[in-house]
Design a protein around this motif. Structure first.
Motif: not given
Length: 238
Positions: A38-39, A86, A96, A99
Motif C-alpha cells: 500500500r501507499t 493518499v 486510497g 489507506t
C-alpha cells in the motif's frame, strides 16, 4: 540552563514508554500495509503513530489532561489532511480510502499511547489489523456478487454513440429522454471521440433504477436517426 530546568526524569521516562508503545503498535499496523504494497506502509504508519503520541504526551506534560485533549483535537484534523493526500481518483474509481482510514486509526493508536492508555492502544491496533486482514475475504465475497439493477445503490450511465457533427443534438436528446423517465442527470461527458464517431455518457445521480425503464430510454434513443447506438451500464458506487 533552561533545558535542564525542564528535564523531568520520570516524565521523560513516561514519554519514552509512550513513544515505544506507539512505535511497536504503529509498526504492526504498517507491517500489514507494507506486505500488501500500500501507499502508506511500515514507516508512514510508525511515523504517524509516534508523532501523534509525541504531541499528546507533550500536551499531557504541559497542561495535564486538558492539554492532551486540546492536542488530540488538532491531531485528528491534521491526520485528516495527511490521509487526503493518499486518496486518488482514477476515472470513476477512487483509491486510497482504506489507506487514509488506516493512517487515521494509526494516529488514534499513537494518541492513546501518548495519553498513557497502553491497553486501549493495543486493543485498537489489534482491531485495525483485524479489519485490514480478517475482513478481506468477506469484502472479496461481496465484491463478486452481481450488481442488481433494482435493489443496489449504484452508479448508472447511459451511453450513446453518434457522429461528430451531431454531438450537440444528441446531447440534448440524451438529456431529454432521461429526464422523461424521471431520472436526474448528474452530467453528460464525452468518453471517446475520433474523426467520425463520438461516445457520450450521461451519469445518473446514484440511486436504484429499474432496468426496464432504462431499456426503454435506450430503445427511444436508438430510434433517433442521429444516434448510431445506445446502451446503459451500472457499476457499484465508491
Amino acid at each position: 540552563m533552561l533545558v535542564w530546568r525542564n528535564f523531568d526524569p520520570s516524565g521523560f521516562g513516561a514519554t519514552v514508554v509512550s513513544l515505544a508503545c506507539a512505535f511497536v503498535l504503529g509498526g504492526l499496523i504498517g507491517l500489514e500495509r507494507q506486505y500488501r504494497q500500500r501507499t502508506a506502509g511500515l514507516r508512514t504508519n510508525v511515523l504517524v503513530a509516534t508523532g501523534a503520541a509525541s504531541f499528546v504526551a507533550l500536551g499531557m506534560r504541559l497542561n495535564d489532561a486538558h492539554g492532551a485533549t486540546q492536542i488530540i483535537a488538532y491531531v485528528v484534523s491534521g491526520i485528516g489532511f495527511l490521509g487526503a493526500g493518499v486518496i486518488m481518483k482514477e476515472g470513476a474509481q477512487v483509491r486510497g480510502l482504506n489507506t487514509a482510514a488506516t493512517l487515521w486509526a494509526s494516529g488514534a493508536v499513537g494518541a492513546a499511547s501518548g495519553a498513557g492508555f497502553f491497553a486501549e492502544a493495543a486493543a485498537l491496533a489489534a482491531f485495525v489489523v483485524a479489519g485490514n486482514t480478517l475482513l478481506r475475504p468477506l469484502v472479496d465475497f461481496v465484491n463478486r456478487l452481481p450488481v442488481s439493477a433494482t435493489s443496489t445503490e449504484a452508479h448508472y450511465a447511459v451511453h450513446v454513440v453518434c457522429r461528430a457533427e451531431d454531438v450537440s443534438e444528441v446531447r440534448d436528446l440524451l438529456f431529454q429522454e432521461i429526464e422523461r423517465a424521471n431520472y436526474p442527470v448528474r452530467d453528460i461527458e464525452i468518453l471517446s471521440e475520433n474523426e467520425d464517431l463520438v461516445e457520450l455518457a450521461a451519469s445518473l445521480i446514484p440511486t436504484s433504477a429499474d432496468s426496464d425503464e432504462l431499456d426503454a430510454v435506450v430503445a427511444a434513443l436508438e430510434k433517433a436517426e442521429v444516434v448510431e447506438s445506445a446502451t446503459w451500464t451500472v457499476s457499484t458506487t465508491t
